[in-house]
Every structure is written in structure tokens, then in C-alpha cells.
Design a protein around this motif. Structure first.
Motif, PDB file in Angstrom:
ATOM      1  N   GLU A  79     -52.591 -50.274  14.705  1.00 19.37           N
ATOM      2  CA  GLU A  79     -53.477 -50.115  13.548  1.00 19.37           C
ATOM      3  C   GLU A  79     -54.897 -50.581  13.869  1.00 19.37           C
ATOM      4  O   GLU A  79     -55.862 -49.904  13.515  1.00 19.37           O
ATOM      5  N   ILE A  80     -54.997 -51.711  14.544  1.00 17.90           N
ATOM      6  CA  ILE A  80     -56.317 -52.230  14.914  1.00 17.90           C
ATOM      7  C   ILE A  80     -56.999 -51.292  15.895  1.00 17.90           C
ATOM      8  O   ILE A  80     -58.184 -50.979  15.771  1.00 17.90           O
ATOM      9  N   SER A  83     -58.358 -48.284  14.113  1.00 14.80           N
ATOM     10  CA  SER A  83     -59.205 -48.566  12.961  1.00 14.80           C
ATOM     11  C   SER A  83     -60.647 -48.103  13.195  1.00 14.80           C
ATOM     12  O   SER A  83     -61.161 -48.148  14.304  1.00 14.80           O
ATOM     13  N   ASP A  84     -61.290 -47.689  12.115  1.00 15.16           N
ATOM     14  CA  ASP A  84     -62.704 -47.317  12.164  1.00 15.16           C
ATOM     15  C   ASP A  84     -63.611 -48.506  11.845  1.00 15.16           C
ATOM     16  O   ASP A  84     -64.828 -48.382  11.885  1.00 15.16           O
ATOM     17  N   ASP A  85     -63.028 -49.648  11.541  1.00 13.30           N
ATOM     18  CA  ASP A  85     -63.789 -50.853  11.241  1.00 13.30           C
ATOM     19  C   ASP A  85     -64.530 -51.314  12.504  1.00 13.30           C
ATOM     20  O   ASP A  85     -63.946 -51.403  13.590  1.00 13.30           O
ATOM     21  N   ALA A  86     -65.805 -51.623  12.369  1.00 14.68           N
ATOM     22  CA  ALA A  86     -66.628 -52.012  13.523  1.00 14.68           C
ATOM     23  C   ALA A  86     -66.111 -53.286  14.190  1.00 14.68           C
ATOM     24  O   ALA A  86     -66.102 -53.391  15.428  1.00 14.68           O
ATOM     25  N   TRP A  87     -65.669 -54.268  13.390  1.00 17.84           N
ATOM     26  CA  TRP A  87     -65.143 -55.495  13.990  1.00 17.84           C
ATOM     27  C   TRP A  87     -63.879 -55.217  14.793  1.00 17.84           C
ATOM     28  O   TRP A  87     -63.698 -55.733  15.883  1.00 17.84           O
ATOM     29  N   HIS A  88     -62.994 -54.375  14.247  1.00 10.31           N
ATOM     30  CA  HIS A  88     -61.761 -54.029  14.951  1.00 10.31           C
ATOM     31  C   HIS A  88     -62.072 -53.317  16.268  1.00 10.31           C
ATOM     32  O   HIS A  88     -61.423 -53.581  17.283  1.00 10.31           O
ATOM     33  N   GLU A  89     -63.039 -52.422  16.251  1.00  9.14           N
ATOM     34  CA  GLU A  89     -63.402 -51.701  17.474  1.00  9.14           C
ATOM     35  C   GLU A  89     -63.935 -52.655  18.536  1.00  9.14           C
ATOM     36  O   GLU A  89     -63.551 -52.570  19.708  1.00  9.14           O
TER      37      GLU A  89
END
Length: 107
Positions: A79-80, A83-89
Motif C-alpha cells: 500500500e505504501i 501510494s500517491d502520497d508524497a511522504w510515502h513516495e
């Protein structure tokens, strides 16, 4: 070690890391504890401690807590990663670098 998947790479790498680790009582030992509790045959204290030592050098405590969750919930890593979340990337890039380094150091 065929039990290793990208989501639990840290557990496999711990056996080959030859760095000094933080004391077990250190709050930053989330990966070591998760590794030991994973019940994988290669998850020895020296291996898990080695992985933790690399984590201490490359990941923040917040990132270590995130990575430690992958031992209990490998799907969370997927999931991470997706993810499209900048922190996750950004985390995923550092996590991959950590895995590569731990693999090289812990051989």
C-alpha cells in the motif's frame, strides 16, 4: 533465503549486517523487535540487530516504525509503495536504499 519478499526485505538483511547496533532498550529498535518477533528461521538476534544498525543510520525513527509494521502486515508495504502520497513516495525510496545497503553490509 526464499522466504524473503520485498515487503519483508529488512528481516532477511539483518543476518548479514556487520554494524554496531543501538542498545536494545533504545526506543529506536522497532525494526529489531519486529524482526525477532517475526518467527522467521533466519531472524536471529545478531541478524535483526544488524538490520537495526543499518536502519539507525539510514531511517528516522518514524520511518523505522513504519518499516517495522511491514513484518506484521506485509500488505501495508504494498500500500505504501503504491501510494500517491508524497511522504510515502519519499519513504519508499529511502526504504529501498536501506534494504539494498543492509543486504550489502549484512552478507
Amino acid at each position: 533465503m526464499k522466504f524473503l519478499t520485498p515487503t519483508v526485505l529488512a528481516a532477511a538483511l539483518a543476518a548479514s549486517v556487520n554494524v554496531v547496533t543501538a542498545p536494545a532498550a533504545d526506543a529506536g529498535s522497532a525494526i529489531e523487535r519486529a524482526c525477532i518477533r517475526s518467527n522467521r528461521s533466519a531472524a536471529t538476534r545478531p541478524l535483526c540487530g544488524c538490520i537495526q544498525g543499518v536502519a539507525d543510520q539510514m531511517l528516522t525513527r518514524r520511518e523505522q516504525r513504519m518499516a517495522a509494521k511491514f513484518f506484521r502486515d506485509p500488505h501495508r508495504a504494498q500500500e505504501i509503495r503504491q501510494s500517491d502520497d508524497a511522504w510515502h513516495e519519499a519513504f519508499w525510496k529511502r526504504y529501498k536504499a536501506f534494504g539494498t545497503t543492509a543486504g550489502n553490509v549484512c552478507r
